[in-house]
Design an enzyme around this catalytic site. Structure first.
Site, PDB file in Angstrom:
ATOM      1  N   SER A  22       1.042  -1.106  -0.173  1.00 46.42           N
ATOM      2  CA  SER A  22      -0.509  -0.004   0.169  1.00 46.42           C
ATOM      3  C   SER A  22       1.061   1.519   0.008  1.00 46.42           C
ATOM      4  CB  SER A  22      -1.156   0.158   1.486  1.00 46.42           C
ATOM      5  OG  SER A  22      -1.759  -1.200   0.941  1.00 46.42           O
ATOM      6  N   ARG A  57       1.307   4.164  -3.044  1.00 47.45           N
ATOM      7  CA  ARG A  57       1.356   5.580  -3.079  1.00 47.45           C
ATOM      8  C   ARG A  57       2.646   6.926  -2.874  1.00 47.45           C
ATOM      9  NH1 ARG A  57      -2.532   2.572  -0.880  1.00 47.45           N
ATOM     10  NH2 ARG A  57      -4.630   3.079   0.602  1.00 47.45           N
ATOM     11  N   GLY A  95      -5.705  -3.493  -8.199  1.00 48.44           N
ATOM     12  CA  GLY A  95      -7.287  -3.180  -7.720  1.00 48.44           C
ATOM     13  C   GLY A  95      -6.828  -1.559  -6.789  1.00 48.44           C
ATOM     14  N   ARG A 106     -13.743  -7.126 -10.837  1.00 50.51           N
ATOM     15  CA  ARG A 106     -14.213  -6.243  -9.669  1.00 50.51           C
ATOM     16  C   ARG A 106     -14.537  -4.977  -9.688  1.00 50.51           C
ATOM     17  NH1 ARG A 106      -8.744  -6.867  -6.212  1.00 50.51           N
ATOM     18  NH2 ARG A 106      -9.913  -5.809  -4.989  1.00 50.51           N
ATOM     19  N   ASP A 114      -6.818  -8.335   4.137  1.00 51.63           N
ATOM     20  CA  ASP A 114      -5.583  -8.902   3.942  1.00 51.63           C
ATOM     21  C   ASP A 114      -5.535 -10.288   4.376  1.00 51.63           C
ATOM     22  OD1 ASP A 114      -6.083  -7.572   1.092  1.00 51.63           O
ATOM     23  OD2 ASP A 114      -4.400  -6.477   1.969  1.00 51.63           O
ATOM     24  N   ARG A 130      -2.263 -13.981  -2.848  1.00 57.34           N
ATOM     25  CA  ARG A 130      -2.739 -14.717  -1.403  1.00 57.34           C
ATOM     26  C   ARG A 130      -2.981 -15.763  -0.589  1.00 57.34           C
ATOM     27  NH1 ARG A 130      -0.595  -9.779   1.277  1.00 57.34           N
ATOM     28  NH2 ARG A 130      -1.165  -7.812   0.143  1.00 57.34           N
TER      29      ARG A 130
END
Ligand code: S3P
Length: 431
Positions: free
Chosen positions: A23, A27, A94, A122, A318, A393
């Site tokens: 994440s 960013r 995503g 999705r 997650d 995952r």
């Protein structure tokens, strides 16, 4: 189709340097692309998802150099983004698609965002509907609920929106859309998802007011993030969680993961493992840029079942596949509830996790918003032929399950792990 074959090792000991947080890596590139000046990012996650972000940002005319985990981004400000000459391919990611959709909805250029078959299946209404309500022009398949999404960006007017689901991707998309807007944007409702966007925007000079139930962003006077942000990306707790569970369920194990991001919006898995009786030690707590970090050691443990639900869910969403493996080796029942978001991940993770656990010999009952399962009371899984369904995952959760399974476990399409964890299989082999 490729496969990997695994059998349980006698001991599991060592230190595992897990890759940088996914994440934060996304960013760091997206935000610095629209900042004033240049930034150096180290320990950047070189997984396929974050590489998709780099290639999309480059296609928007931003100079990004990357060598391994070192990335340099030369910011161009919001108005410096160039109309891309082709569709932007977000791959399996995503986060790339939704954050860029937010940013581009508020930038006066035309762009089209798409991705692989999983990403194109999705739901996107969650970002498209609020962005349209703020004045954005977006179209896509199924009336805008599925990518490809076509965006004709414009200066948005700001306003108010109540988030119905705790999603950091939606929250971040909306905050990014407001950066070049004409008025403030206030978000209410489920703002309790991971807060890396808020922390980084504040560090980059954006006026963001945060209370217990609202976030208000005031757009900067000039359409640019005032300060580029150089940082070292901390270790990803979602990747470390595989090793924490491996150590907890294996009868002769001690594993240390140094330098892990311990942001409280990300540490739900540690809380759950502790509640299950896991032997966890956290040392060397410190701050790394705008994030708290620490070293996490987990040793062999006798686990008991638990309930995972309510406010905990966004803090570990997650990690549910790997926590389900922990629960399968625990004494007693575990209930996962309030986790309907799992159905909108890379795969429907309620269905795919339940299928895999059943194959490993676990009594499991999927529900509309989670699952119930009866633990085996110890490391007593039964080796099986498991599917990863190209979900990173799942591939890794089944690999950890194999460490305590009798006989042989095979996993189909193991290379999907590299979406978030390049080097996972090499590390597993070394251990
Ligand atoms: C992410 C947010 C979460 C998470 C995903 C990464 C992010 O998704 O599952 O892996 O970086 O913002 P949602 O926003 O859908 O909850």
């Amino acid at each position: 189709m490729s496969h990997v074959k695994l059998t349980a090792p006698a001991r599991l000991r060592g230190t595992v340097e897990v890759p940088g947080d996914k994440s934060i890596s996304h960013r760091a590139v997206i935000f610095n692309a629209v900042a004033e000046g240049s930034a150096r990012i180290t320990n950047f996650l070189t997984g396929a998802d974050c590489l998709s972000t780099i290639s999309c940002v480059r296609a928007l005319g931003v100079e990004v150099s990357q060598e391994g985990g070192e990335v340099h981004v030369h910011g161009v400000g919001l108005r410096g983004l160039r109309e891309p000459v082709d569709v932007l391919d977000c791959g399996n990611s995503g986060t790339t698609l939704r954050l860029l959709a937010g940013l581009l909805a508020g930038t006066p250029i035309f762009s089209v965002l798409t991705g692989d078959a999983s990403l194109r299946s999705r739901p996107q209404r969650r970002i498209v509907a609020p962005l349209r309500a703020l004045g954005a022009q977006i179209d896509g398949r199924l009336a805008g609920d599925r990518a490809p999404l076509a965006l004709r960006g414009a200066e948005l007017r700001g306003g108010e929106y109540v988030l119905p689901v705790a999603s950091a991707q939606v929250k971040s998309a909306l905050l990014l859309s407001a950066l070049g807007g004409s008025g403030p944007l206030t978000l209410g409702g489920r703002i309790d998802s991971r807060d890396h966007t808020e922390r980084m925007l504040i560090a980059m000079g954006i006026d963001l007011q945060i209370t217990a139930d609202q976030i208000t962003l005031h757009p900067p006077t000039h359409p640019v993030l005032p300060y580029a942000l150089s940082l070292r990306v901390p270790g990803d707790p979602s990747s470390a969680a595989f090793w924490w569970v491996a150590a907890a369920i294996h009868p002769d194990a001690e594993l240390t993961t140094p330098g892990i991001c311990l942001n409280p919006t990300r540490t739900g898995a540690l809380d759950v493992l502790r509640a299950m009786g896991a032997n966890i030690e956290i040392t060397n707590r410190r701050n790394d840029g705008s994030e708290p970090v620490g070293d996490v050691t987990v040793r062999s443990s006798q686990l008991r079942g638990t309930v995972i639900g309510g406010d905990l869910v966004p803090r570990l969403i997650d990690e549910i596949p790997i926590l389900a493996v922990a629960a399968a080796c625990a004494e007693g029942e575990t209930l996962v509830q309030d986790a309907q978001e799992l159905r909108a991940k890379e795969t429907d993770r309620i269905a795919t996790v339940a299928d895999g656990l059943a194959a490993l010999g676990v009594k499991v009952e999927p529900t509309s918003d989670g699952m119930g399962l009866i633990g085996l009371g110890g490391p007593a899984l039964r080796g099986a032929a498991l599917q990863s369904h190209h979900d990173h995952r799942l591939a890794m959760a089944w690999a950890i399950a194999s460490l305590v399974a009798s006989g042989e476990t095979t996993i189909a399409d193991p290379e999907s792990a590299s979406v978030s964890y390049p080097g996972f299989w090499e590390t597993l082999a070394k251990l």
